[in-house]
Design an enzyme around this catalytic site. Structure first.
Site, PDB file in Angstrom:
ATOM      1  N   GLU A  79     -43.276 -33.037  69.193  1.00  0.00           N
ATOM      2  CA  GLU A  79     -43.182 -31.816  69.986  1.00  0.00           C
ATOM      3  C   GLU A  79     -44.357 -31.754  70.957  1.00  0.00           C
ATOM      4  OE1 GLU A  79     -44.154 -28.064  67.852  1.00  0.00           O
ATOM      5  OE2 GLU A  79     -43.964 -29.274  66.034  1.00  0.00           O
ATOM      6  N   CYS A 111     -41.694 -29.299  63.783  1.00  0.00           N
ATOM      7  CA  CYS A 111     -42.201 -30.287  62.813  1.00  0.00           C
ATOM      8  C   CYS A 111     -41.083 -30.993  62.051  1.00  0.00           C
ATOM      9  CB  CYS A 111     -43.141 -29.613  61.816  1.00  0.00           C
ATOM     10  SG  CYS A 111     -44.373 -28.608  62.593  1.00  0.00           S
ATOM     11  N   HIS A 233     -43.951 -30.510  53.836  1.00  0.00           N
ATOM     12  CA  HIS A 233     -44.582 -30.376  55.143  1.00  0.00           C
ATOM     13  C   HIS A 233     -45.836 -29.530  54.924  1.00  0.00           C
ATOM     14  CE1 HIS A 233     -45.561 -29.491  59.196  1.00  0.00           C
ATOM     15  NE2 HIS A 233     -45.246 -28.212  59.102  1.00  0.00           N
TER      16      HIS A 233
HETATM   17  N1  CAA Z   1     -62.470 -17.480  49.957  1.00  0.00           N
HETATM   18  C1  CAA Z   1     -61.276 -17.962  49.546  1.00  0.00           C
HETATM   19  N2  CAA Z   1     -60.093 -17.607  50.128  1.00  0.00           N
HETATM   20  C2  CAA Z   1     -60.148 -16.768  51.186  1.00  0.00           C
HETATM   21  C3  CAA Z   1     -61.352 -16.243  51.666  1.00  0.00           C
HETATM   22  C4  CAA Z   1     -62.565 -16.626  51.008  1.00  0.00           C
HETATM   23  N3  CAA Z   1     -63.750 -16.186  51.413  1.00  0.00           N
HETATM   24  N4  CAA Z   1     -61.057 -15.442  52.715  1.00  0.00           N
HETATM   25  C5  CAA Z   1     -59.719 -15.466  52.885  1.00  0.00           C
HETATM   26  N5  CAA Z   1     -59.164 -16.257  51.965  1.00  0.00           N
HETATM   27  C6  CAA Z   1     -57.752 -16.601  51.795  1.00  0.00           C
HETATM   28  C7  CAA Z   1     -56.804 -15.426  51.962  1.00  0.00           C
HETATM   29  O1  CAA Z   1     -56.726 -14.656  50.782  1.00  0.00           O
HETATM   30  C8  CAA Z   1     -55.516 -16.142  52.274  1.00  0.00           C
HETATM   31  O2  CAA Z   1     -54.938 -16.660  51.114  1.00  0.00           O
HETATM   32  P1  CAA Z   1     -53.364 -16.442  50.809  1.00  0.00           P
HETATM   33  O3  CAA Z   1     -52.641 -16.985  52.016  1.00  0.00           O
HETATM   34  O4  CAA Z   1     -53.109 -17.238  49.588  1.00  0.00           O
HETATM   35  O5  CAA Z   1     -53.166 -14.982  50.677  1.00  0.00           O
HETATM   36  C9  CAA Z   1     -55.979 -17.336  53.111  1.00  0.00           C
HETATM   37  O6  CAA Z   1     -57.381 -17.468  52.853  1.00  0.00           O
HETATM   38  C10 CAA Z   1     -55.756 -17.173  54.604  1.00  0.00           C
HETATM   39  O7  CAA Z   1     -56.280 -15.933  54.994  1.00  0.00           O
HETATM   40  P2  CAA Z   1     -55.550 -15.082  56.127  1.00  0.00           P
HETATM   41  O8  CAA Z   1     -54.091 -14.966  55.852  1.00  0.00           O
HETATM   42  O9  CAA Z   1     -56.328 -13.838  56.314  1.00  0.00           O
HETATM   43  O10 CAA Z   1     -55.783 -16.067  57.364  1.00  0.00           O
HETATM   44  P3  CAA Z   1     -55.391 -15.881  58.878  1.00  0.00           P
HETATM   45  O11 CAA Z   1     -54.798 -14.534  59.129  1.00  0.00           O
HETATM   46  O12 CAA Z   1     -56.603 -16.237  59.652  1.00  0.00           O
HETATM   47  O13 CAA Z   1     -54.232 -16.958  59.153  1.00  0.00           O
HETATM   48  C11 CAA Z   1     -52.713 -18.770  59.037  1.00  0.00           C
HETATM   49  C12 CAA Z   1     -53.896 -18.052  58.345  1.00  0.00           C
HETATM   50  C13 CAA Z   1     -51.548 -17.820  59.176  1.00  0.00           C
HETATM   51  C14 CAA Z   1     -52.288 -19.967  58.200  1.00  0.00           C
HETATM   52  C15 CAA Z   1     -53.199 -19.250  60.431  1.00  0.00           C
HETATM   53  O14 CAA Z   1     -54.162 -20.254  60.280  1.00  0.00           O
HETATM   54  C16 CAA Z   1     -52.096 -19.767  61.332  1.00  0.00           C
HETATM   55  O15 CAA Z   1     -51.459 -19.000  62.053  1.00  0.00           O
HETATM   56  N6  CAA Z   1     -51.866 -21.125  61.334  1.00  0.00           N
HETATM   57  C17 CAA Z   1     -50.866 -21.738  62.211  1.00  0.00           C
HETATM   58  C18 CAA Z   1     -49.437 -21.456  61.753  1.00  0.00           C
HETATM   59  C19 CAA Z   1     -49.050 -22.192  60.482  1.00  0.00           C
HETATM   60  O16 CAA Z   1     -49.631 -23.191  60.117  1.00  0.00           O
HETATM   61  N7  CAA Z   1     -47.996 -21.715  59.815  1.00  0.00           N
HETATM   62  C20 CAA Z   1     -47.478 -22.380  58.634  1.00  0.00           C
HETATM   63  C21 CAA Z   1     -45.974 -22.285  58.485  1.00  0.00           C
HETATM   64  S1  CAA Z   1     -45.174 -22.806  60.006  1.00  0.00           S
HETATM   65  C22 CAA Z   1     -45.005 -24.473  59.885  1.00  0.00           C
HETATM   66  O17 CAA Z   1     -45.097 -25.030  58.832  1.00  0.00           O
HETATM   67  C23 CAA Z   1     -44.738 -25.240  61.131  1.00  0.00           C
HETATM   68  C24 CAA Z   1     -46.038 -25.722  61.643  1.00  0.00           C
HETATM   69  O18 CAA Z   1     -46.449 -26.822  61.303  1.00  0.00           O
HETATM   70  C25 CAA Z   1     -46.829 -24.830  62.485  1.00  0.00           C
END
Ligand code: CAA
Length: 383
Positions: A79, A111, A233
């Site tokens: 992609e 993906c 994935h």
């Molecule tokens: N110690 C340990 N854990 C902590 C922490 C700390 N100090 N602070 C936060 N965390 C944990 C949270 O509890 C959370 O855990 P859970 O998901 O188990 O609840 C985790 O860290 C992430 O925290 P947030 O949800 O607050 O993080 P975020 O809002 O910054 O976003 C994300 C995380 C959504 C993955 C972001 O990185 C993102 O948008 N990534 C890109 C999209 C993606 O990868 N999506 C996956 C599915 S889509 C797909 O698979 C296709 C593709 O390849 C993109």
């Protein structure tokens, strides 16, 4: 006749960023990145690499002269292609020295596309015994500086040779799949960075896995205890845990401990590379094959997800001697030999590759990166 994966190779560029350092600069808790999301190091793409150079490098690691003669089709899943018209597979054919009398095509569905390529390859070989197909899954995952997705960036390529009598694993004809129009992740034509509703994408991934797992069980009669592990994935390694946790209550305590250990084995390489979109599930597979507790004849589940969204679940049956074949790939050595860059160096490299009209209408396409540089082209020039 059995058809499946005969060889698998992986390549990632030689620069990397320590995500603890990134967390400190971004003002985040390092544990959020390394435990909460499950990523430790991220591959950084230098200006002389793109999906073609990565894909060709991955294929070079596995192809023999005999393969080159028998390959009759190249499927290039990406992609992050280098041209909106010409297939990256044509460049790969030339750079790999393959026969002119072959089919070459590029596939796109986020993906997921590598899995479509793998299934096309399996069906082609089933109809043409003795022929081989090269499937390349290569991508650059790029979200933007200081965005929530930044910690899940990465890059790399997986190349697989599909043949009859495969040395690594038979691809079973037990796939279940689904497609549903969802706006969880997209990349406009004029944007080098992806736009994503990260939490929605995680929810859709989990939901599609659960739906397909139930459908898979209904259609095949298989149980969770029939599988010796999953290759998921892995956009970030925690994602695999989120998916698997949904069905863990289907096995006893020993079964759960075993599946968790196998999941950890499948996450080893992805944790140090980041997301490579199409190649991500197959890097997890390579990690499981090399680092997991596996034996000939065992069955692995493979869950492929592509935002937008499309998913497929199928199984692989391990061939006799698979461990000796994958042992030839020194992934840990390649990862250990990357040069670490500082956050400032990463940002400079990142900004030099950005030409999003949506983000910065003044910025210009770089004057030839990756393949263009290799071939001596200038931006905008046609051959
Ligand atoms: N110690 C340990 N854990 C902590 C922490 C700390 N100090 N602070 C936060 N965390 C944990 C949270 O509890 C959370 O855990 P859970 O998901 O188990 O609840 C985790 O860290 C992430 O925290 P947030 O949800 O607050 O993080 P975020 O809002 O910054 O976003 C994300 C995380 C959504 C993955 C972001 O990185 C993102 O948008 N990534 C890109 C999209 C993606 O990868 N999506 C996956 C599915 S889509 C797909 O698979 C296709 C593709 O390849 C993109």
């Amino acid at each position: 006749m059995t058809v499946g994966i005969d060889k698998i190779g992986f390549y990632t560029p030689g620069l990397a960023l320590d995500l603890v350092e990134l967390a400190q600069v971004r003002g985040d808790e390092p544990d959020k990145y390394t435990i909460g999301i499950g990523q430790s190091v991220q591959t950084i793409v230098p200006n002389y690499e793109d999906v073609v150079t990565m894909g060709v490098n991955a294929a070079q690691k596995i192809l023999t002269d005999a393969d080159r003669e028998q390959i009759e089709m190249v499927v290039f899943a990406t992609e992050s292609g280098v041209d909106n018209s010409k297939s990256a597979a044509v460049f790969a054919q030339k750079l790999l020295g393959l026969s002119p009398f072959i089919r070459t095509i590029e596939m796109k569905q986020a993906c997921y596309a590598g899995t479509y390529g793998l299934m096309q390859a399996r069906d082609f070989v089933a109809l043409h015994p003795g022929k081989k197909v090269l499937v390349i899954a290569a991508d650059i995952a790029r979200y933007g500086l200081a965005t929530p997705g930044e910690v899940t960036q990465g890059a790399g390529a997986v190349a697989m040779v599909v043949s009859d009598d495969p040395a690594i694993a038979e691809i079973a004809t037990d796939s279940v799949y689904m497609s549903r129009d969802v706006a969880d992740f997209w990349r406009p034509i004029d944007s080098t960075t992806a736009l994503v509703d990260g939490h929605l994408s995680t929810d859709v991934y989990k939901e599609m896995f659960l739906t397909l797992w139930q459908r898979y069980q209904d259609q095949t009669g298989m149980k969770l205890s029939d599988l010796a592990g999953f290759a998921f994935h892995l956009p970030y390694t925690k994602m695999g845990k989120k998916a698997l946790d949904q069905i863990m209550d289907q096995v006893d305590a020993d079964g759960q401990a075993f599946l968790r250990a196998q999941l950890a084995a499948s996450q080893v390489y992805n944790r140090q590379v980041g997301n490579l979109y199409t190649g991500s599930v197959y890097l997890a597979l390579l990690s499981l094959l090399k680092e997991g507790d596996l034996q000939t004849g065992q069955r692995l589940g493979v869950f492929s997800y592509g935002s937008g969204a499309e998913a497929e679940l199928f199984s692989l049956k391990l061939s006799d001697g698979f461990d000796q074949v994958v042992a030839q790939q020194d992934v840990a050595g390649m990862l250990a030999h990357r040069q670490m860059v500082s956050v400032a160096e990463y940002e400079e490299i990142f900004n030099s590759q950005l030409f999003d009209s949506a983000v910065d209408s003044q910025s210009q396409a770089p004057a030839g990166t990756g393949l263009c540089q290799f071939l001596g082209w200038q931006s905008g020039e046609r051959q």
